[in-house]
Design a protein around this motif. Structure first.
Motif, PDB file in Angstrom:
ATOM      1  N   PRO A   1       0.819  -1.217   0.000  1.00 34.68           N
ATOM      2  CA  PRO A   1       0.000   0.000   0.000  1.00 34.68           C
ATOM      3  C   PRO A   1       0.846   1.256   0.000  1.00 34.68           C
ATOM      4  N   VAL A   2       0.254   2.367  -0.434  1.00 31.48           N
ATOM      5  CA  VAL A   2       0.962   3.633  -0.506  1.00 31.48           C
ATOM      6  C   VAL A   2       0.060   4.762  -0.042  1.00 31.48           C
ATOM      7  N   LEU A   3       0.632   5.713   0.683  1.00 25.47           N
ATOM      8  CA  LEU A   3      -0.015   6.979   1.006  1.00 25.47           C
ATOM      9  C   LEU A   3       0.908   8.061   0.483  1.00 25.47           C
ATOM     10  N   HIS A   4       0.475   8.802  -0.553  1.00 27.44           N
ATOM     11  CA  HIS A   4       1.339   9.850  -1.081  1.00 27.44           C
ATOM     12  C   HIS A   4       0.540  11.121  -1.258  1.00 27.44           C
ATOM     13  N   GLY A   5       1.258  12.223  -1.457  1.00 28.44           N
ATOM     14  CA  GLY A   5       0.605  13.523  -1.448  1.00 28.44           C
ATOM     15  C   GLY A   5       0.184  13.908  -0.043  1.00 28.44           C
ATOM     16  N   VAL A   6       0.956  13.477   0.968  1.00 30.60           N
ATOM     17  CA  VAL A   6       0.617  13.693   2.375  1.00 30.60           C
ATOM     18  C   VAL A   6       1.446  14.848   2.925  1.00 30.60           C
ATOM     19  N   ASP A   7       0.781  15.882   3.438  1.00 37.16           N
ATOM     20  CA  ASP A   7       1.499  17.023   3.999  1.00 37.16           C
ATOM     21  C   ASP A   7       2.118  16.694   5.365  1.00 37.16           C
ATOM     22  N   ARG A   8       1.332  16.078   6.244  1.00 36.76           N
ATOM     23  CA  ARG A   8       1.807  15.720   7.586  1.00 36.76           C
ATOM     24  C   ARG A   8       2.020  14.213   7.649  1.00 36.76           C
ATOM     25  N   LYS A   9       3.212  13.791   7.329  1.00 38.90           N
ATOM     26  CA  LYS A   9       3.499  12.360   7.295  1.00 38.90           C
ATOM     27  C   LYS A   9       3.349  11.724   8.673  1.00 38.90           C
ATOM     28  N   ASP A  10       3.693  12.480   9.726  1.00 39.18           N
ATOM     29  CA  ASP A  10       3.597  11.916  11.061  1.00 39.18           C
ATOM     30  C   ASP A  10       2.152  11.613  11.445  1.00 39.18           C
ATOM     31  N   LEU A  11       1.231  12.519  11.080  1.00 40.96           N
ATOM     32  CA  LEU A  11      -0.187  12.266  11.383  1.00 40.96           C
ATOM     33  C   LEU A  11      -0.719  11.087  10.578  1.00 40.96           C
ATOM     34  N   ALA A  12      -0.311  11.023   9.312  1.00 44.46           N
ATOM     35  CA  ALA A  12      -0.741   9.903   8.471  1.00 44.46           C
ATOM     36  C   ALA A  12      -0.202   8.585   9.014  1.00 44.46           C
ATOM     37  N   LEU A  13       1.038   8.586   9.473  1.00 48.22           N
ATOM     38  CA  LEU A  13       1.628   7.373  10.024  1.00 48.22           C
ATOM     39  C   LEU A  13       0.932   6.960  11.309  1.00 48.22           C
ATOM     40  N   LYS A  14       0.649   7.922  12.163  1.00 44.68           N
ATOM     41  CA  LYS A  14      -0.038   7.608  13.419  1.00 44.68           C
ATOM     42  C   LYS A  14      -1.410   6.996  13.156  1.00 44.68           C
ATOM     43  N   GLN A  15      -2.144   7.579  12.206  1.00 42.06           N
ATOM     44  CA  GLN A  15      -3.470   7.045  11.874  1.00 42.06           C
ATOM     45  C   GLN A  15      -3.365   5.646  11.278  1.00 42.06           C
ATOM     46  N   TRP A  16      -2.380   5.433  10.410  1.00 41.10           N
ATOM     47  CA  TRP A  16      -2.201   4.112   9.810  1.00 41.10           C
ATOM     48  C   TRP A  16      -1.904   3.064  10.879  1.00 41.10           C
ATOM     49  N   CYS A  17      -1.055   3.400  11.838  1.00 39.18           N
ATOM     50  CA  CYS A  17      -0.747   2.470  12.916  1.00 39.18           C
ATOM     51  C   CYS A  17      -2.002   2.114  13.712  1.00 39.18           C
ATOM     52  N   GLU A  18      -2.826   3.115  13.987  1.00 36.21           N
ATOM     53  CA  GLU A  18      -4.062   2.863  14.728  1.00 36.21           C
ATOM     54  C   GLU A  18      -4.992   1.956  13.936  1.00 36.21           C
ATOM     55  N   GLU A  19      -5.107   2.201  12.633  1.00 29.58           N
ATOM     56  CA  GLU A  19      -5.982   1.382  11.785  1.00 29.58           C
ATOM     57  C   GLU A  19      -5.485  -0.055  11.679  1.00 29.58           C
ATOM     58  N   GLN A  20      -4.160  -0.214  11.674  1.00 31.39           N
ATOM     59  CA  GLN A  20      -3.587  -1.557  11.529  1.00 31.39           C
ATOM     60  C   GLN A  20      -3.426  -2.267  12.875  1.00 31.39           C
ATOM     61  N   GLY A  21      -3.662  -1.540  13.963  1.00 29.09           N
ATOM     62  CA  GLY A  21      -3.490  -2.132  15.282  1.00 29.09           C
ATOM     63  C   GLY A  21      -2.030  -2.420  15.609  1.00 29.09           C
ATOM     64  N   ILE A  22      -1.141  -1.547  15.162  1.00 29.75           N
ATOM     65  CA  ILE A  22       0.303  -1.736  15.348  1.00 29.75           C
ATOM     66  C   ILE A  22       0.811  -0.675  16.323  1.00 29.75           C
ATOM     67  N   ALA A  23       1.583  -1.087  17.303  1.00 30.28           N
ATOM     68  CA  ALA A  23       2.196  -0.147  18.237  1.00 30.28           C
ATOM     69  C   ALA A  23       3.319   0.600  17.525  1.00 30.28           C
ATOM     70  N   PRO A  24       3.338   1.930  17.557  1.00 35.29           N
ATOM     71  CA  PRO A  24       4.387   2.689  16.855  1.00 35.29           C
ATOM     72  C   PRO A  24       5.802   2.283  17.253  1.00 35.29           C
ATOM     73  N   GLU A  25       5.987   1.878  18.523  1.00 40.53           N
ATOM     74  CA  GLU A  25       7.342   1.497  18.944  1.00 40.53           C
ATOM     75  C   GLU A  25       7.830   0.224  18.269  1.00 40.53           C
ATOM     76  N   ARG A  26       6.928  -0.487  17.555  1.00 37.66           N
ATOM     77  CA  ARG A  26       7.327  -1.691  16.812  1.00 37.66           C
ATOM     78  C   ARG A  26       7.323  -1.450  15.306  1.00 37.66           C
ATOM     79  N   VAL A  27       7.452  -0.172  14.947  1.00 38.11           N
ATOM     80  CA  VAL A  27       7.521   0.207  13.525  1.00 38.11           C
ATOM     81  C   VAL A  27       8.943   0.640  13.192  1.00 38.11           C
ATOM     82  N   LEU A  28       9.435   0.154  12.053  1.00 38.56           N
ATOM     83  CA  LEU A  28      10.702   0.619  11.500  1.00 38.56           C
ATOM     84  C   LEU A  28      10.376   1.571  10.364  1.00 38.56           C
ATOM     85  N   TYR A  29      10.859   2.796  10.470  1.00 41.94           N
ATOM     86  CA  TYR A  29      10.599   3.819   9.459  1.00 41.94           C
ATOM     87  C   TYR A  29      11.922   4.203   8.814  1.00 41.94           C
TER      88      TYR A  29
END
Length: 446
Positions: free
Chosen positions: A357-385
């Protein structure tokens, strides 16, 4: 002092108040992709002689970060959170709170400063062992020091600094006496009083006689207090209410690692040094550390260059090895995402090719990432960026494994927890997949 052979309760206290003025939110500032308070907690928890770790703070965000790192938290009252409160007062408060909570007496207490980002577990163990299992009452980390220390001695400043104003003793007389002692030591005639007065208005050597310049090997070894770690017999600390009393043992540390973060320049220097000093200590992420990999696009999967034809169409170059790495991560069951600020057909085309999947054209990448983690049920501390430029820094602050490619901006490499050896667009993603899955990319079940 004598010590029982029984296991001793050794409490490491990390003071981390929230009201820093020199660097706002200093104790949460990331160095090497890890908040300062977390770095200190990890080293204390890894030390063999430390049995308990407490963070003393007045700040909710620091408290939560400390708990996530595995520390016990003691909330300190307002009167111990101001600029004039001493570290000893915070340590004594934390000591009392810990003993009341656990109903157990602490034998040795440590003061560990999280503003020393390159503190090691060996440093912590060194001071702890000196008191818990040695003959010392107190211990401190030091580094060998060979510098010549000078101090300006303007007449008024010298009087005030020496506490001599109004006593009838002037700076000239003090300097003259000092000069006589130095001259006698060196076997020379003392200077006249007038010369001593002129000297008082200049500068004098603190740890040396400026008229004698011995070779380094002929001078006694001096040590610089690093400010990183101290250990104290707990009963002695209660009695003396100061970090030094009785017999003090010096625990030598690596001078290259001595740095205290007091202002923004110190923080910038720490971030620049982190990729060098953390190498081989923090380790690289494995499959046990992460649940998801999120990839920036430009400069991370490409070399950050764009070719434009006469019709305005853009072309970029990608690395086939990166595609192989992404495919292996996908087969291993890790969640994957491409996150880009660019609204560009080439980003979407690459995502389709990689089948992620891709999210592009995103102004606030941090907000988009936080929302994606919540939707996927993934703890941010277990994400590699994985990122390469300053617009990735907000995402770095969210995740547990911020990774920079070798060609990333200096500020990004300094904020990363790990840095690839390969540049963006030159196989960096394949390298990261090798960290996680092993060089053959097959360590996860398919």
């Amino acid at each position: 002092m004598s010590h029982s052979p029984a296991v001793r309760r050794v409490l490491a206290v990390i003071p981390a108040r929230g009201g820093s003025k020199g660097v706002p939110a200093k104790n949460l500032a990331p160095v090497g992709g890890v908040p300062l308070v977390t770095r200190a907690v990890r080293e204390c928890r890894a030390a063999r002689h430390v049995t308990h770790v407490v963070v003393s703070t007045d700040d909710a965000a620091i408290a939560e970060t400390a708990r996530q790192a595995g520390a016990e938290v003691v909330l300190r009252p307002a009167d111990l959170a101001g600029d004039t409160a001493t570290s000893e007062a915070a340590v004594l408060h934390a000591l009392d709170a810990h003993q009341a909570l656990h109903g157990a007496r602490v034998d040795v207490v440590l003061l560990v400063q999280c503003t020393s980002p390159f503190l090691t577990r060996e440093d912590v163990d060194g001071v702890a062992a000196a008191v818990a299992h040695g003959a010392a009452d107190t211990a401190v980390t030091v580094a060998p020091f060979h510098g010549f220390v000078w101090r300006e001695t303007a007449a008024g400043a010298a009087d005030s600094a020496a506490g001599l104003v109004g006593t009838g003793t002037g700076a000239a007389e003090v300097a003259a006496g000092t000069a006589e002692i130095a001259a006698a030591t060196a076997g020379r005639e003392a200077p006249a009083a007038g010369q001593a007065a002129r000297t008082a208005r200049g500068a004098h050597g603190v740890n040396h006689d400026k008229a004698v310049r011995p070779r380094r090997q002929d001078r006694p070894q001096d040590f610089l207090e690093t400010g990183a770690a101290y250990a104290m017999d707990a009963a002695g600390l209660r009695e003396h209410r100061h970090r030094f009393f009785g017999r003090t043992e010096l625990v030598r540390t690596d001078p290259a690692r001595v740095l205290e973060v007091d202002d923004p320049h110190d923080l910038a220097r720490a971030r620049a040094l982190a990729p060098l000093l953390d190498a081989g200590r923090t380790g690289l992420p494995t499959a046990d550390d992460i649940d998801a990999v999120v990839l920036d696009f430009d400069g991370t999967q490409t070399d950050d260059r764009v070719l434009i034809d006469a019709d305005g169409r853009e072309f970029v170059s990608v690395h086939r090895g990166d595609g192989l790495g992404v495919a292996a991560l996908r087969r291993g069951g890790l969640r994957l995402l491409i996150l880009s600020t660019e609204q560009n057909p080439v980003v979407a085309a690459r995502a389709r090719k990689l089948r992620i999947p891709v999210l592009h054209g995103v102004d606030r990448k941090d907000l988009a990432l936080k929302q994606w983690c919540e939707e996927q049920g993934i703890a941010p501390e277990r994400v590699l960026y994985v990122g390469n430029d300053v617009n990735d820094l907000p995402c770095f602050a969210l995740v547990g494994w911020p990774v920079a490619v070798a060609s990333a901006h200096d500020a990004v490499r300094g904020a990363a927890r790990a840095v690839t050896t390969l540049r963006g667009g030159d196989g960096a993603i394949r390298e990261i997949a090798g960290w996680i899955l092993g060089p053959s990319l097959d360590s996860l079940p398919r």
